[in-house]
Design a protein around this motif. Structure first.
Motif, PDB file in Angstrom:
ATOM      1  N   PRO A  16       0.833  -1.217   0.000  1.00 43.61           N
ATOM      2  CA  PRO A  16       0.000   0.000   0.000  1.00 43.61           C
ATOM      3  C   PRO A  16       0.863   1.261   0.000  1.00 43.61           C
ATOM      4  O   PRO A  16       1.856   1.356   0.715  1.00 43.61           O
ATOM      5  N   VAL A  17       0.486   2.217  -0.844  1.00 45.98           N
ATOM      6  CA  VAL A  17       1.286   3.430  -1.002  1.00 45.98           C
ATOM      7  C   VAL A  17       1.196   4.291   0.257  1.00 45.98           C
ATOM      8  O   VAL A  17       0.119   4.456   0.839  1.00 45.98           O
ATOM      9  N   ARG A  38       9.936   8.847   2.389  1.00 45.37           N
ATOM     10  CA  ARG A  38       9.684   9.916   1.413  1.00 45.37           C
ATOM     11  C   ARG A  38       9.169   9.346   0.095  1.00 45.37           C
ATOM     12  O   ARG A  38       9.173   8.133  -0.135  1.00 45.37           O
ATOM     13  N   GLY A  39       8.727  10.247  -0.778  1.00 45.19           N
ATOM     14  CA  GLY A  39       8.322   9.886  -2.115  1.00 45.19           C
ATOM     15  C   GLY A  39       9.408  10.236  -3.117  1.00 45.19           C
ATOM     16  O   GLY A  39      10.437  10.827  -2.777  1.00 45.19           O
ATOM     17  N   ILE A  40       9.173   9.871  -4.385  1.00 42.63           N
ATOM     18  CA  ILE A  40      10.149  10.100  -5.446  1.00 42.63           C
ATOM     19  C   ILE A  40       9.489  10.927  -6.542  1.00 42.63           C
ATOM     20  O   ILE A  40       8.412  10.581  -7.040  1.00 42.63           O
ATOM     21  N   GLY A  41      10.124  12.038  -6.894  1.00 40.17           N
ATOM     22  CA  GLY A  41       9.677  12.867  -8.005  1.00 40.17           C
ATOM     23  C   GLY A  41      10.665  12.769  -9.147  1.00 40.17           C
ATOM     24  O   GLY A  41      11.876  12.906  -8.940  1.00 40.17           O
ATOM     25  N   ALA A  74       9.321   1.341  -6.905  1.00 39.35           N
ATOM     26  CA  ALA A  74       8.598   2.190  -5.953  1.00 39.35           C
ATOM     27  C   ALA A  74       7.220   1.617  -5.658  1.00 39.35           C
ATOM     28  O   ALA A  74       6.763   1.613  -4.508  1.00 39.35           O
ATOM     29  N   GLU A  75       6.530   1.124  -6.668  1.00 31.81           N
ATOM     30  CA  GLU A  75       5.206   0.539  -6.462  1.00 31.81           C
ATOM     31  C   GLU A  75       5.287  -0.688  -5.571  1.00 31.81           C
ATOM     32  O   GLU A  75       4.449  -0.893  -4.690  1.00 31.81           O
ATOM     33  N   VAL A 120       6.222   3.173  -2.176  1.00 32.46           N
ATOM     34  CA  VAL A 120       6.781   4.527  -2.162  1.00 32.46           C
ATOM     35  C   VAL A 120       6.012   5.404  -3.154  1.00 32.46           C
ATOM     36  O   VAL A 120       5.843   5.017  -4.317  1.00 32.46           O
ATOM     37  N   PRO A 121       5.521   6.570  -2.746  1.00 36.96           N
ATOM     38  CA  PRO A 121       4.828   7.462  -3.692  1.00 36.96           C
ATOM     39  C   PRO A 121       5.750   7.849  -4.851  1.00 36.96           C
ATOM     40  O   PRO A 121       6.940   8.116  -4.641  1.00 36.96           O
TER      41      PRO A 121
END
Length: 418
Positions: free
Chosen positions: A185-186, A275-278, A315-316, A320-321
């Motif tokens: 789950p994200v 954290r998330g990844i952009g 990431a999925e 990870v967002p």
């Protein structure tokens, strides 16, 4: 989520000959059916049902069993569906261009050794003995050994689902199996973001103190491979051509390995810190940019789309967002004050803001801009009814992100909040 796992087959010479004959026969049948499909009046005559009514009896008369015949039909129908989607999306030019007419007017061709799909009726896996049983035109062959990593073997045993593709490449045989794995789950409330800037000198630079991945050492390797290929092509002898064929996929394998290492490190750091990844959305970058010939070779010699795909699926799996942001002006915008000017980019590696005077590594500055935009895009996606300080809905601003003045305002507001 769906991922693919590749295993290597170890057939005997007799088994390899049967597999090769089957692959050639399947693609010959697909080419025949493709010619028939191209002559049909419209796109709806190239669907699976239409092609099945057209060709099923003929394929059975040619000696194909029911299920393998259906796979040939589906393979051709899927190829025409893909071409139709690409033509509609403009990936082959406008309708009035020669390229569009040439592609739309010619039947799709399949190489003799093109991959061919198998389902569970034509292919069975014996995980405990690491063997497969596979249908061929010479009959069913059993107990063909395969090798793979322990992790891949576990995935095939636990999560394999759907079709597997038989592939012949560089004299070796492979099976590519599709696996359905449950994604974590994200994390809907990331504690921050890692901005990722993609480039040529440094393949990846993150917003974490400008950490760079695969820089000069990788560029030396790429330049060496280009030089070796040029020398062998200029030589033109049989031995030179043999060496070119032998090393044809060497750089691709090296690139995939490096991309896996980079993506794993980035995702692991994001997961560890919550954290998330952009990431920059570089779709179509090769068609948009105009570069000199030496720069063109550097841009086209790295698999940026593959690296993006690796980061996204890892990431999925880790929860990870992950968001993509518009890369426009990230290299010209100051991530400290928001001032945007072309002259800010003093050199390839140096960024000097003409407004606030900050000096930084150019890729690090761009990664910080990506980080800030990732926060904004995530807010627009996860809180579509939220409004920024000006009262404008965040989703509306995200959709209109190509307006530079509005982008600058958004980035400055985020910087003040964070």
């Amino acid at each position: 989520m769906r991922i693919v796992v590749q295993v290597k087959l170890l057939p005997s010479p007799e088994e390899a000959a049967a597999l090769e004959a089957t692959l050639h026969a399947a693609n010959d049948a697909a080419n025949w059916l493709s010619s028939q499909a191209q002559s049909r009046a419209c796109d709806r005559d190239r669907t699976r049902m239409a092609l099945q009514s057209l060709a099923y009896a003929e394929l059975k008369a040619r000696g194909w069993s029911a299920q393998p015949a259906l796979h040939v039909i589906r393979k051709v129908a899927d190829a025409y569906s893909t071409r139709k989607a690409n033509l509609k999306a403009g990936n082959h030019g406008a309708k009035d261009t020669g390229r569009y007419r040439r592609i739309a007017g010619a039947p799709i061709r399949f190489r003799h050794d093109a991959a061919h799909p198998y389902d569970d009726r034509c292919l069975s896996w014996q995980i405990d003995t690491q063997t497969v049983s596979i249908w061929t035109t010479a009959g069913r062959i059993r107990n063909i050994r395969f090798v793979c990593s322990p992790g891949a073997l576990r995935l095939i045993g636990e999560s394999r689902k759907g079709e597997s593709d038989l592939l012949h490449r560089d004299g070796a045989w492979f099976l590519i199996a599709g696996c359905e794995v449950s994604a974590t789950p994200v994390n809907r409330r990331p504690s921050g973001w890692i901005g990722v800037d993609l480039g040529v000198n440094n393949i990846v630079t993150t917003s974490d103190e400008g950490e760079a991945f695969a820089g000069e050492a990788l560029n030396k390797y790429r330049r060496r491979q280009i030089r070796i290929r040029a020398e062998l092509q200029a030589r033109g002898t049989k031995s030179a051509k043999r060496k070119l064929r032998k090393s044809a996929r060497r750089e691709a394998r090296h690139a995939a390995n490096i991309n896996h290492i980079i993506s794993k490190r980035i995702v692991a750091e994001a997961e560890r810190t919550g954290r998330g990844i952009g990431l920059e959305d570089l779709t179509g970058i090769r068609e948009r940019v105009r570069l000199r010939k030496p720069q063109r070779a550097a841009l086209h010699s790295w698999a940026f789309a593959q690296l993006t795909a690796f980061i996204q699926y890892k990431a999925e799996r880790a929860g990870v967002p992950f968001v993509r942001v518009d890369p426009a002006y990230t290299s010209q915008m100051c991530s400290w004050c928001g001032h945007t000017e072309k002259a800010n980019r003093a050199t390839q590696q140096l960024f000097v803001c003409r407004s606030c005077g900050v000096v930084a590594h150019a890729d690090h500055n761009a990664a910080r801009n990506v980080e800030a935009r990732a926060k904004y895009v995530w807010a627009a996606v996860s809180q579509p009814h939220a409004a920024d300080a000006s009262g404008v809905p965040a989703a509306s601003l995200a959709l209109q992100g190509r307006a530079v003045d509005r982008q600058n305002t958004s980035i400055r507001e985020i910087s003040r909040v964070s």
